[in-house]
Design an enzyme around this catalytic site. Sequence first.
Site, PDB file in Angstrom:
ATOM      1  CG  HIS A   1      -6.920   3.179   1.718  1.00 57.11           C
ATOM      2  ND1 HIS A   1      -5.996   2.205   2.025  1.00 57.11           N
ATOM      3  CD2 HIS A   1      -6.958   3.221   0.362  1.00 57.11           C
ATOM      4  CE1 HIS A   1      -5.500   1.681   0.905  1.00 57.11           C
ATOM      5  NE2 HIS A   1      -6.066   2.289  -0.119  1.00 57.11           N
TER       6      HIS A   1
ATOM      7  CG  HIS B   1      -5.201  -6.828   0.742  1.00 56.09           C
ATOM      8  ND1 HIS B   1      -5.095  -6.053  -0.389  1.00 56.09           N
ATOM      9  CD2 HIS B   1      -4.188  -6.448   1.557  1.00 56.09           C
ATOM     10  CE1 HIS B   1      -4.065  -5.224  -0.255  1.00 56.09           C
ATOM     11  NE2 HIS B   1      -3.497  -5.453   0.907  1.00 56.09           N
TER      12      HIS B   1
ATOM     13  CG  MET C   1      -5.515  -5.066   7.328  1.00 59.45           C
ATOM     14  SD  MET C   1      -6.725  -3.996   6.518  1.00 59.45           S
ATOM     15  CE  MET C   1      -6.887  -2.689   7.728  1.00 59.45           C
ATOM     16  CB  SER C   2      -1.162  -7.847   3.455  1.00 51.44           C
ATOM     17  OG  SER C   2      -0.089  -7.014   3.845  1.00 51.44           O
TER      18      SER C   2
ATOM     19  CB  ALA D   1       0.857   0.545   4.893  1.00 51.18           C
TER      20      ALA D   1
ATOM     21  CG  HIS E   1      -2.921  -2.656  -3.606  1.00 51.02           C
ATOM     22  ND1 HIS E   1      -1.878  -3.437  -3.159  1.00 51.02           N
ATOM     23  CD2 HIS E   1      -3.310  -1.919  -2.549  1.00 51.02           C
ATOM     24  CE1 HIS E   1      -1.669  -3.185  -1.888  1.00 51.02           C
ATOM     25  NE2 HIS E   1      -2.529  -2.272  -1.487  1.00 51.02           N
TER      26      HIS E   1
ATOM     27  CB  SER F   1      -0.860   0.062   1.269  1.00 47.33           C
ATOM     28  OG  SER F   1      -1.922  -0.804   1.184  1.00 47.33           O
TER      29      SER F   1
ATOM     30  CE1 TYR G   1      -8.889  -4.892   1.466  1.00 47.59           C
ATOM     31  CE2 TYR G   1      -7.218  -5.397   3.090  1.00 47.59           C
ATOM     32  CZ  TYR G   1      -7.632  -4.678   1.994  1.00 47.59           C
ATOM     33  OH  TYR G   1      -6.815  -3.734   1.432  1.00 47.59           O
ATOM     34  CD  GLU G   2      -8.294  -6.895  -2.759  1.00 42.39           C
ATOM     35  OE1 GLU G   2      -8.540  -6.513  -3.905  1.00 42.39           O
ATOM     36  OE2 GLU G   2      -7.149  -7.245  -2.387  1.00 42.39           O
TER      37      GLU G   2
ATOM     38  CG  ASN H   1      -2.174   3.563  11.276  1.00 41.82           C
ATOM     39  OD1 ASN H   1      -1.763   3.054  10.231  1.00 41.82           O
ATOM     40  ND2 ASN H   1      -2.819   2.875  12.200  1.00 41.82           N
TER      41      ASN H   1
HETATM   42  N1  HPA Z   1      -4.149  -1.890  11.230  1.00 40.74           N
HETATM   43  C1  HPA Z   1      -4.162  -2.809  10.236  1.00 40.74           C
HETATM   44  N2  HPA Z   1      -3.624  -2.596   9.048  1.00 40.74           N
HETATM   45  C2  HPA Z   1      -3.018  -1.423   8.834  1.00 40.74           C
HETATM   46  C3  HPA Z   1      -2.961  -0.432   9.820  1.00 40.74           C
HETATM   47  C4  HPA Z   1      -3.560  -0.682  11.082  1.00 40.74           C
HETATM   48  O1  HPA Z   1      -3.559   0.156  12.013  1.00 40.74           O
HETATM   49  N3  HPA Z   1      -2.305   0.616   9.267  1.00 40.74           N
HETATM   50  C5  HPA Z   1      -1.960   0.267   8.008  1.00 40.74           C
HETATM   51  N4  HPA Z   1      -2.395  -0.979   7.734  1.00 40.74           N
END
Ligand code: HPA
Length: 271
Positions: free
Chosen positions: A244, A80, A208-209, A110, A58, A27, A82-83, A232
């Site tokens: 995002h 991902h 998430m990956s 990320a 992506h 990402s 989640y997709e 973050n």
């Molecule tokens: N959580 C999960 N996935 C992420 C985060 C997060 O805080 N930041 C970037 N990808």
Amino acid sequence: MNKYKKTAEFLKEKINIQPKFGIILGSGLSNMKNIIEIEKTISYENIPGFKKPTTEGHAGNLIFGYIKNIPVVAMDGRNHFYEGYSMNDITFPIRVMKYLGVNCLITSNAVGGINDNYSVGDIVVIRDHINLMGSNPLIGKNNKELGPRFLIMNDVYDNTMIELVKNYGQKNKIKLHEGVYAALTGPNFETLAEYKFLKTIGADIVGMSTIPEVLVAKHMDLLVCSLSVVTNLGTEDTMSDTSHDSVQDVANTASKKMIELVKHIVINRKG
Ligand code: HPA
């Protein structure tokens, strides 16, 4: 011939290059492709077994080329869980890479920072992981041709590459940590209680990956190095700022440092 090999053969007919390194551009990190002297770009849509990413940022291109004369293949965009894609779908390209001749996989992503010492923009080289995705790409009948049924999870992340990254970071004053990555499915970011839980169980960062791809890579005996950008923090006063867009912006800014690190690994890790 298995389906991964078939796709590898399909690609070999289109390229004159045998990649040694596979790279996943995560990402906001798409511009890391700028370090590659590109020979050929093929859209996932035109590759049997590859799925088109649905997440913004992506692209969905497989890129073949060179970094300082070393042949590489890069995934510009990943899929991902989640997709709605299956674990098999999202890890399909990794198995294909192995059949293309890749020895080393470098992944980027990320992440949210959980460790109190981490700041937004820092880079983390993953030392170990915790799989909280509730699934695993190795579930199902094992194909012995690909790897063992019961995989031992020692040294999943290649020590030589971790040291290369740390040394480069130190010499070039890049703020860098070595940490434990936890993956949840997403697509939501975590609740405060979840961030706190993750800290308690020993995670430094969350995303998430990555874990599905790394599991498949280890299954096929690839050497792995995973780099994360902290976009973050999982704290009460900062978590509402996460989006995002902000994740992509921070990753984009950090991609210059990521590029240097990836280049350093590729040039110095004799795969
Ligand atoms: N959580 C999960 N996935 C992420 C985060 C997060 O805080 N930041 C970037 N990808």
